[in-house]
Design a protein around this motif. Structure first.
Motif, PDB file in Angstrom:
ATOM      1  N   PRO A   1      41.061 -10.165   4.261  1.00 14.45           N
ATOM      2  CA  PRO A   1      42.152  -9.877   5.374  1.00 14.45           C
ATOM      3  C   PRO A   1      41.491  -9.472   6.860  1.00 14.45           C
ATOM      4  O   PRO A   1      41.576  -9.962   7.747  1.00 14.45           O
ATOM      5  CB  PRO A   1      42.831  -8.978   4.968  1.00 14.45           C
ATOM      6  CG  PRO A   1      42.859  -8.980   3.211  1.00 14.45           C
ATOM      7  CD  PRO A   1      41.398  -9.501   3.173  1.00 14.45           C
ATOM      8  N   LEU A   2      40.307  -8.542   6.662  1.00 16.66           N
ATOM      9  CA  LEU A   2      39.615  -7.797   7.515  1.00 16.66           C
ATOM     10  C   LEU A   2      38.850  -9.126   8.446  1.00 16.66           C
ATOM     11  O   LEU A   2      38.571  -9.104   9.615  1.00 16.66           O
ATOM     12  CB  LEU A   2      38.832  -6.982   7.549  1.00 16.66           C
ATOM     13  CG  LEU A   2      37.926  -5.990   8.578  1.00 16.66           C
ATOM     14  CD1 LEU A   2      38.981  -5.648   9.565  1.00 16.66           C
ATOM     15  CD2 LEU A   2      37.100  -5.072   7.870  1.00 16.66           C
TER      16      LEU A   2
ATOM     17  N   PHE B   1      39.957 -14.026  14.101  1.00 15.07           N
ATOM     18  CA  PHE B   1      41.072 -14.073  15.152  1.00 15.07           C
ATOM     19  C   PHE B   1      40.767 -13.369  16.369  1.00 15.07           C
ATOM     20  O   PHE B   1      41.143 -13.996  17.638  1.00 15.07           O
ATOM     21  CB  PHE B   1      42.509 -13.530  14.482  1.00 15.07           C
ATOM     22  CG  PHE B   1      43.681 -13.638  15.425  1.00 15.07           C
ATOM     23  CD1 PHE B   1      44.319 -14.877  15.751  1.00 15.07           C
ATOM     24  CD2 PHE B   1      44.022 -12.470  16.288  1.00 15.07           C
ATOM     25  CE1 PHE B   1      45.450 -15.014  16.831  1.00 15.07           C
ATOM     26  CE2 PHE B   1      45.020 -12.449  17.196  1.00 15.07           C
ATOM     27  CZ  PHE B   1      45.671 -13.895  17.688  1.00 15.07           C
ATOM     28  N   MET B   2      40.394 -12.133  16.532  1.00 15.65           N
ATOM     29  CA  MET B   2      40.400 -11.356  17.565  1.00 15.65           C
ATOM     30  C   MET B   2      38.906 -11.918  18.506  1.00 15.65           C
ATOM     31  O   MET B   2      39.265 -12.259  19.720  1.00 15.65           O
ATOM     32  CB  MET B   2      39.887  -9.984  17.118  1.00 15.65           C
ATOM     33  CG  MET B   2      41.187  -9.197  16.773  1.00 15.65           C
ATOM     34  SD  MET B   2      42.502  -9.339  17.879  1.00 15.65           S
ATOM     35  CE  MET B   2      41.652  -8.234  19.317  1.00 15.65           C
TER      36      MET B   2
ATOM     37  N   PHE C   1      41.182 -11.278  10.418  1.00 20.42           N
ATOM     38  CA  PHE C   1      41.813 -10.461  11.434  1.00 20.42           C
ATOM     39  C   PHE C   1      40.627 -10.255  12.615  1.00 20.42           C
ATOM     40  O   PHE C   1      40.857 -10.636  13.863  1.00 20.42           O
ATOM     41  CB  PHE C   1      41.819  -8.946  11.333  1.00 20.42           C
ATOM     42  CG  PHE C   1      42.367  -8.209  12.703  1.00 20.42           C
ATOM     43  CD1 PHE C   1      43.744  -8.429  13.371  1.00 20.42           C
ATOM     44  CD2 PHE C   1      41.537  -7.380  12.868  1.00 20.42           C
ATOM     45  CE1 PHE C   1      43.909  -7.416  14.516  1.00 20.42           C
ATOM     46  CE2 PHE C   1      41.767  -6.483  14.064  1.00 20.42           C
ATOM     47  CZ  PHE C   1      43.021  -6.629  14.587  1.00 20.42           C
TER      48      PHE C   1
END
Length: 215
Positions: free
Chosen positions: A111-112, A118-119, A115
Protein backbone atom coordinates in the motif's frame (compact mmCIF):
# COMPACT_ATOMS: atom_id res chain seq x y z
CA UNK A 1 11.92 15.37 -49.50
CA UNK A 2 8.96 14.94 -47.18
CA UNK A 3 8.55 14.23 -43.47
CA UNK A 4 5.46 12.27 -42.40
CA UNK A 5 3.70 13.40 -45.56
CA UNK A 6 4.64 17.03 -44.98
CA UNK A 7 6.89 19.14 -47.13
CA UNK A 8 10.36 19.28 -45.61
CA UNK A 9 10.79 22.71 -47.14
CA UNK A 10 7.66 23.97 -45.38
CA UNK A 11 8.99 22.70 -42.07
CA UNK A 12 12.43 24.22 -42.64
CA UNK A 13 10.88 27.60 -43.26
CA UNK A 14 8.61 27.28 -40.24
CA UNK A 15 11.59 26.54 -38.04
CA UNK A 16 10.36 23.22 -36.68
CA UNK A 17 13.35 21.71 -34.90
CA UNK A 18 14.11 18.36 -33.41
CA UNK A 19 14.22 17.30 -29.84
CA UNK A 20 17.27 16.48 -27.83
CA UNK A 21 17.51 13.27 -25.87
CA UNK A 22 19.33 13.45 -22.55
CA UNK A 23 20.86 10.56 -20.67
CA UNK A 24 21.66 10.15 -17.01
CA UNK A 25 23.40 7.83 -14.58
CA UNK A 26 22.67 6.71 -11.03
CA UNK A 27 24.63 4.76 -8.42
CA UNK A 28 22.82 2.05 -6.54
CA UNK A 29 23.77 0.22 -3.34
CA UNK A 30 25.16 -3.26 -3.57
CA UNK A 31 22.23 -4.83 -1.71
CA UNK A 32 19.64 -3.35 -4.06
CA UNK A 33 21.78 -4.41 -6.97
CA UNK A 34 21.68 -8.02 -5.72
CA UNK A 35 17.88 -7.94 -5.71
CA UNK A 36 17.88 -7.45 -9.50
CA UNK A 37 19.14 -9.91 -12.10
CA UNK A 38 20.83 -7.19 -14.09
CA UNK A 39 21.77 -3.61 -13.26
CA UNK A 40 20.44 -2.59 -16.66
CA UNK A 41 16.96 -3.77 -15.68
CA UNK A 42 16.91 -1.50 -12.64
CA UNK A 43 18.14 1.45 -14.68
CA UNK A 44 15.39 0.76 -17.24
CA UNK A 45 12.75 0.74 -14.52
CA UNK A 46 14.10 3.98 -13.06
CA UNK A 47 14.16 5.58 -16.50
CA UNK A 48 10.55 4.51 -17.08
CA UNK A 49 9.52 5.93 -13.68
CA UNK A 50 11.07 9.30 -14.56
CA UNK A 51 10.64 9.76 -18.29
CA UNK A 52 7.34 8.03 -19.03
CA UNK A 53 5.21 10.30 -16.80
CA UNK A 54 7.10 13.38 -17.97
CA UNK A 55 6.69 12.58 -21.66
CA UNK A 56 3.07 11.53 -21.12
CA UNK A 57 2.15 14.68 -19.21
CA UNK A 58 3.91 16.90 -21.72
CA UNK A 59 2.36 15.08 -24.66
CA UNK A 60 -1.16 15.71 -23.40
CA UNK A 61 -0.92 19.49 -23.73
CA UNK A 62 2.06 20.57 -25.84
CA UNK A 63 0.15 20.69 -29.15
CA UNK A 64 0.34 18.34 -32.14
CA UNK A 65 -0.52 18.26 -35.82
CA UNK A 66 -2.75 15.18 -35.71
CA UNK A 67 -6.18 14.20 -36.93
CA UNK A 68 -8.98 12.96 -34.73
CA UNK A 69 -7.68 9.38 -34.57
CA UNK A 70 -4.14 10.50 -33.86
CA UNK A 71 -5.44 12.81 -31.14
CA UNK A 72 -7.46 10.04 -29.50
CA UNK A 73 -5.03 7.13 -29.80
CA UNK A 74 -1.66 8.90 -29.65
CA UNK A 75 -2.15 12.19 -27.81
CA UNK A 76 -4.71 11.00 -25.26
CA UNK A 77 -4.46 7.22 -24.88
CA UNK A 78 -0.76 7.06 -25.69
CA UNK A 79 0.11 9.77 -23.18
CA UNK A 80 -2.07 8.21 -20.49
CA UNK A 81 -0.48 4.79 -21.07
CA UNK A 82 2.95 6.36 -20.62
CA UNK A 83 1.84 7.87 -17.32
CA UNK A 84 0.43 4.51 -16.17
CA UNK A 85 3.67 2.77 -17.17
CA UNK A 86 5.61 5.33 -15.18
CA UNK A 87 3.38 4.72 -12.16
CA UNK A 88 3.94 0.95 -12.35
CA UNK A 89 7.71 1.50 -12.53
CA UNK A 90 7.69 3.99 -9.65
CA UNK A 91 5.56 1.71 -7.47
CA UNK A 92 7.88 -1.21 -8.19
CA UNK A 93 10.92 0.84 -7.20
CA UNK A 94 9.22 2.02 -4.01
CA UNK A 95 8.30 -1.58 -3.18
CA UNK A 96 11.90 -2.72 -3.63
CA UNK A 97 13.27 0.13 -1.53
CA UNK A 98 10.78 -0.50 1.29
CA UNK A 99 11.64 -4.20 1.36
CA UNK A 100 15.32 -3.35 1.54
CA UNK A 101 14.90 -0.74 4.28
CA UNK A 102 12.63 -2.93 6.44
CA UNK A 103 14.58 -6.14 5.78
CA UNK A 104 11.29 -7.90 5.20
CA UNK A 105 10.27 -7.58 8.85
CA UNK A 106 7.45 -5.06 8.52
CA UNK A 107 3.93 -5.52 7.24
CA UNK A 108 3.42 -5.66 3.50
CA UNK A 109 4.84 -2.48 1.96
CA UNK A 110 2.54 -2.70 -1.05
CA UNK A 111 0.00 0.00 0.00
CA UNK A 112 2.78 2.45 0.87
CA UNK A 113 4.61 1.59 -2.37
CA UNK A 114 1.47 2.27 -4.40
CA UNK A 115 0.89 5.57 -2.62
CA UNK A 116 4.52 6.61 -3.06
CA UNK A 117 4.49 5.60 -6.69
CA UNK A 118 1.34 7.63 -7.26
CA UNK A 119 2.83 10.73 -5.64
CA UNK A 120 6.08 10.46 -7.61
CA UNK A 121 4.23 9.87 -10.88
CA UNK A 122 1.78 12.72 -10.26
CA UNK A 123 4.66 15.10 -9.51
CA UNK A 124 6.69 14.17 -12.58
CA UNK A 125 3.62 14.16 -14.86
CA UNK A 126 2.70 17.58 -13.46
CA UNK A 127 6.14 18.89 -14.37
CA UNK A 128 5.64 17.48 -17.87
CA UNK A 129 2.28 19.27 -18.14
CA UNK A 130 3.87 22.57 -17.12
CA UNK A 131 6.65 22.13 -19.70
CA UNK A 132 4.07 21.19 -22.34
CA UNK A 133 1.95 24.25 -21.60
CA UNK A 134 5.04 26.46 -21.94
CA UNK A 135 5.95 24.82 -25.27
CA UNK A 136 2.42 24.83 -26.67
CA UNK A 137 2.17 28.39 -28.09
CA UNK A 138 5.43 28.13 -30.01
CA UNK A 139 4.63 24.65 -31.31
CA UNK A 140 1.13 25.58 -32.45
CA UNK A 141 2.51 28.65 -34.18
CA UNK A 142 5.16 26.58 -35.98
CA UNK A 143 2.53 24.03 -37.04
CA UNK A 144 0.28 26.80 -38.40
CA UNK A 145 3.21 28.34 -40.31
CA UNK A 146 4.15 24.95 -41.78
CA UNK A 147 0.58 24.44 -43.02
CA UNK A 148 0.57 27.92 -44.52
CA UNK A 149 3.82 27.11 -46.32
CA UNK A 150 2.35 23.86 -47.63
CA UNK A 151 -0.43 25.87 -49.26
CA UNK A 152 2.06 28.39 -50.64
CA UNK A 153 4.15 25.69 -52.29
CA UNK A 154 1.08 24.05 -53.79
CA UNK A 155 -0.42 27.30 -55.04
CA UNK A 156 2.89 28.31 -56.61
CA UNK A 157 3.39 25.00 -58.39
CA UNK A 158 6.36 23.74 -56.38
CA UNK A 159 6.99 20.00 -56.50
CA UNK A 160 9.44 18.17 -54.28
CA UNK A 161 11.52 15.20 -55.38
CA UNK A 162 13.40 12.53 -53.47
CA UNK A 163 16.65 13.39 -55.21
CA UNK A 164 19.77 15.21 -54.09
CA UNK A 165 20.84 16.90 -57.32
CA UNK A 166 17.32 18.10 -58.09
CA UNK A 167 15.22 18.69 -54.98
CA UNK A 168 12.36 20.73 -56.46
CA UNK A 169 10.65 21.87 -59.64
CA UNK A 170 8.91 25.23 -59.81
CA UNK A 171 5.75 26.07 -61.76
CA UNK A 172 7.84 26.61 -64.91
CA UNK A 173 9.38 23.12 -64.63
CA UNK A 174 12.73 24.65 -63.76
CA UNK A 175 14.78 22.13 -61.84
CA UNK A 176 16.09 23.46 -58.53
CA UNK A 177 18.46 22.34 -55.81
CA UNK A 178 17.79 23.60 -52.30
CA UNK A 179 20.98 25.15 -50.93
CA UNK A 180 20.36 26.87 -47.61
CA UNK A 181 17.88 28.59 -45.33
CA UNK A 182 18.23 32.11 -43.96
CA UNK A 183 15.89 33.93 -41.57
CA UNK A 184 14.45 35.93 -44.46
CA UNK A 185 14.73 33.57 -47.44
CA UNK A 186 15.32 30.09 -48.82
CA UNK A 187 18.01 29.81 -51.47
CA UNK A 188 17.95 27.46 -54.48
CA UNK A 189 20.39 26.81 -57.29
CA UNK A 190 18.92 26.62 -60.77
CA UNK A 191 20.19 23.27 -62.08
CA UNK A 192 21.67 23.53 -65.56
CA UNK A 193 21.88 27.33 -65.46
CA UNK A 194 25.31 28.34 -64.23
CA UNK A 195 25.36 30.96 -61.51
CA UNK A 196 21.58 31.36 -61.40
CA UNK A 197 19.65 31.35 -58.15
CA UNK A 198 16.04 31.37 -57.03
CA UNK A 199 14.62 32.53 -53.71
CA UNK A 200 11.54 32.12 -51.56
CA UNK A 201 11.18 35.14 -49.30
CA UNK A 202 10.01 34.63 -45.71
CA UNK A 203 8.39 36.92 -43.20
CA UNK A 204 9.58 37.21 -39.61
CA UNK A 205 7.54 34.17 -38.58
CA UNK A 206 8.88 31.93 -41.36
CA UNK A 207 5.84 32.19 -43.64
CA UNK A 208 6.60 32.01 -47.35
CA UNK A 209 5.51 35.26 -48.95
CA UNK A 210 6.92 35.29 -52.50
CA UNK A 211 8.93 33.34 -55.04
CA UNK A 212 11.51 35.27 -57.04
CA UNK A 213 11.87 32.91 -59.95
CA UNK A 214 15.33 32.20 -61.38
CA UNK A 215 17.69 35.19 -61.41
Amino acid sequence: MSVNGRSRLALVAAGVGGTAVAGFGFAFGRDIYKKTRKNAELIAVLAAAVFCPFIGGRGLVRGHDRGIFGTIFVTLLGSLLLIVAGFCAAALLMFMVLLFVNHGNADSPLPLALFGGFMVTATIAGIGVVVGVCQRPRRLKAIAVAKFNERFLKENGFRETDGDDITHYDAYDQSLRFLEAHPDRLVFMAVGRRGKRAFIDLDQDGRMVSYSGVK
